[in-house]
Write a protein that holds these residues in place. Sequence first.
Motif, PDB file in Angstrom:
ATOM      1  N   ASP A  93       0.819  -1.215   0.000  1.00 37.12           N
ATOM      2  CA  ASP A  93       0.000   0.000   0.000  1.00 37.12           C
ATOM      3  C   ASP A  93       0.855   1.268   0.000  1.00 37.12           C
ATOM      4  O   ASP A  93       0.491   2.276  -0.609  1.00 37.12           O
ATOM      5  N   ASN A  97       0.675   4.299  -2.751  1.00 28.13           N
ATOM      6  CA  ASN A  97       0.514   5.708  -2.363  1.00 28.13           C
ATOM      7  C   ASN A  97       1.599   6.589  -2.962  1.00 28.13           C
ATOM      8  O   ASN A  97       1.334   7.740  -3.338  1.00 28.13           O
ATOM      9  N   GLU A  98       2.808   6.072  -3.067  1.00 24.04           N
ATOM     10  CA  GLU A  98       3.879   6.855  -3.692  1.00 24.04           C
ATOM     11  C   GLU A  98       3.635   6.990  -5.190  1.00 24.04           C
ATOM     12  O   GLU A  98       3.897   8.041  -5.782  1.00 24.04           O
ATOM     13  N   LYS A 100       0.801   7.222  -6.641  1.00 25.42           N
ATOM     14  CA  LYS A 100      -0.263   8.203  -6.850  1.00 25.42           C
ATOM     15  C   LYS A 100       0.305   9.601  -7.109  1.00 25.42           C
ATOM     16  O   LYS A 100      -0.302  10.409  -7.816  1.00 25.42           O
ATOM     17  N   HIS A 150      -5.839  -1.570  -3.843  1.00 24.68           N
ATOM     18  CA  HIS A 150      -5.018  -1.732  -2.650  1.00 24.68           C
ATOM     19  C   HIS A 150      -4.209  -3.007  -2.765  1.00 24.68           C
ATOM     20  O   HIS A 150      -4.547  -3.904  -3.544  1.00 24.68           O
TER      21      HIS A 150
END
Length: 277
Positions: A93, A97-98, A100, A150
């Motif tokens: 996850d 997130n990085e 994104k 995810h």
Amino acid sequence: MNTLKNSPIYITDLDHTFLRTDQSISDFSAKVWNELSRDSILSVATARSFQKTHDFLGKLHLHAPMILLDGTMVVTPEKKLIDIKLINKELGDAIINEGKKYDIFPFIIALKDMELNESFNVPTTLNLYQKGVLNNYANDPRLRVHKEIHAEEMNLKIVYFGSYETLKPLTDHLQKTFGKELEYKLSPEKYSDGWFLTILHPEGDKSHALATVAEYLGRDTHEMTVFGDSINDIGMFKLAGTSVAVSNALDEVKEVADIILPHSNDEDAVAKYLSER
């Protein structure tokens, strides 16, 4: 394997190496493989899953462990799991997130259970490169589409597709952020202008898997001959006793190969080499 204790060992990549571009295996290649398997150990080292590999290799005699999903898994043809290297959910996850920050979301190949059933998770937000790749997986039963993607509990690999201009900065950023927690392989997609970034457990590559196969067989990696064409084969090339690149291999692969074949995957390069052994 005791009956083949001193037998030659040959391990080949599949896509763009042993398989033809249309993902077929010629009758000649199958004949050479099956004849050689009588007194040699032959196996594969591929980015593909257990089921896909079994589907492709149905007409080949397989008696040795297979290196699957870029080296994250070593499995016998009978589906006995020898080794597995996973990215946990928290780290997976964090990677997403990085990513994104670069407006890109990955594909995630994960295990659903220890029976080796897989999920192939894809985001609804796709770039043109990802859409092109998915055309080849329209009927894949593993496919799961997620509006919010995810990581799973047992992630085998996380893969980004895109342009070099997008993926090179992302690769650099992930390496700076996560360092040696992960293995990063940025490669061109050989038959398009796209690139792909494969993120693995730091010991989930073909070189570590090759060492695992050697240990399982009670042999040394220097006794092995390996074949390949792409970035994910380089570690394996450096570890094996003899490394063989097909003529259509990337230049980076040819640079570390002991032998460069005069034929391509579409010309049965590996089988022609094996037929002379």
